[in-house]
Scaffold this motif. Structure first.
Motif, PDB file in Angstrom:
ATOM      1  N   ASP A 294      12.509  -7.367 -12.499  1.00 24.86           N
ATOM      2  CA  ASP A 294      11.315  -7.947 -13.106  1.00 24.86           C
ATOM      3  C   ASP A 294      10.097  -7.036 -13.032  1.00 24.86           C
ATOM      4  O   ASP A 294       9.012  -7.417 -13.477  1.00 24.86           O
TER       5      ASP A 294
ATOM      6  N   SER B 278      15.817  -3.751 -18.860  1.00 25.47           N
ATOM      7  CA  SER B 278      17.276  -3.652 -18.792  1.00 25.47           C
ATOM      8  C   SER B 278      17.644  -2.280 -18.247  1.00 25.47           C
ATOM      9  O   SER B 278      17.010  -1.272 -18.582  1.00 25.47           O
TER      10      SER B 278
ATOM     11  N   SER C 244      10.459  -7.741 -20.195  1.00 23.99           N
ATOM     12  CA  SER C 244      11.899  -7.715 -19.964  1.00 23.99           C
ATOM     13  C   SER C 244      12.360  -6.272 -19.789  1.00 23.99           C
ATOM     14  O   SER C 244      11.984  -5.386 -20.558  1.00 23.99           O
TER      15      SER C 244
END
Length: 272
Positions: free
Chosen positions: A236, A187, A185
């Motif tokens: 991703d 961000s 993940s």
């Protein structure tokens, strides 16, 4: 655009609409079956069945396709829920109940002819003597015990035969599909560091990356492309078709060589 086989006329309108939307998302993202298998964890053969309308895709597969193409998953999942109900209903209607076998009536046995009376000539055999009054209860009790034992034994044999003849349910082992490892993940934390834009993912590296690369460098570039107003799809860390298209658009807008590769000049332009 990929060429697909015509969908079956038996498909419900909701099922047909779901398959057509999934096909459009695949074509818009320029994804092959191998790309879908690598990004979603479902095999290429499974996606051929899903997009061919011969098998209903799982809810997770629909969500994964929406994620990698940047589409809104809510309407797709609503269509999938309706399509799942109609799919199960159609399968239940197609189950054919076995017809009971007709029992043939056995012919009634012909009555046996009554024996003709026989006239005995000469001396006759004296009748057997009747059992003594004291022995009769013991004989009746023994006969009852024997009859009970025979009945119990016959019942046990019948139960054993029924158990042997009953079809055994085959336990089908679930297919051993390798669980797809979850994607890391990322961000975006966009900020200015020493006068340059940074997403805080790859510690300011400007290593060259090309189509097919994965990792933090790709995620950093995706964040900076999104900051520049060009969508690379999801963040991703996978340099796929959508990221390649975004890189080329940025290079063309910045007056760079449009080669789809992020080298030092492209990184410099991205970081401003």
């Amino acid at each position: 655009m990929s060429r697909y086989k015509a969908l079956s006329a038996e498909l419900d309108p909701c099922e047909r609409q779901l398959v057509e939307r999934l096909r459009r998302l695949k074509d818009q993202g320029e994804l092959t079956m191998r790309h879908l298998a690598a990004k979603t964890g479902y095999s290429a053969k499974s996606w051929e069945r899903y997009l061919g309308g011969t098998s209903l895709p799982p809810r997770e597969a629909v969500e994964a396709l929406a994620r990698i193409t940047g589409a809104d998953p809510v309407p797709l999942l609503a269509l999938h829920e309706i399509a799942a109900d109609t799919w199960d209903s159609r399968r239940a209607r197609n189950v054919v109940e076995p017809r009971p076998a007709t029992q043939e009536q056995e012919p009634e046995p012909e009555p046996e002819p009554e024996p003709e009376p026989v006239t005995l000539i000469g001396p006759t055999t004296p009748p057997a003597s009747a059992p003594a009054p004291g022995r009769f209860p013991h004989i009746a009790l023994t006969a009852g015990v024997v009859a009970l034992a025979v009945a119990v034994l016959a019942a046990l044999l019948l139960m054993l035969r029924l158990d042997d003849g009953a079809p055994q349910a085959a336990v089908a082992a679930p297919p051993s599909t390798a669980a797809a490892s979850p994607s890391p993940s990322y961000s975006c934390r966009i900020s200015r560091v020493d006068g340059r834009w940074s997403a805080g993912i790859n510690q300011g590296r400007n290593d060259e990356i090309v189509y097919g690369a994965t990792g933090a460098d790709v995620a950093e570039a995706q964040c900076l492309l999104r900051r520049a107003g060009i969508s690379p799809g999801g963040i991703d860390g996978m340099f796929g078709p959508l990221t390649l298209r975004a890189v080329k658009s940025f290079q063309q807008r910045s007056g760079l060589v449009v080669d789809g590769m992020l080298g030092p000049r492209s990184w410099k332009a991205l970081r401003g």
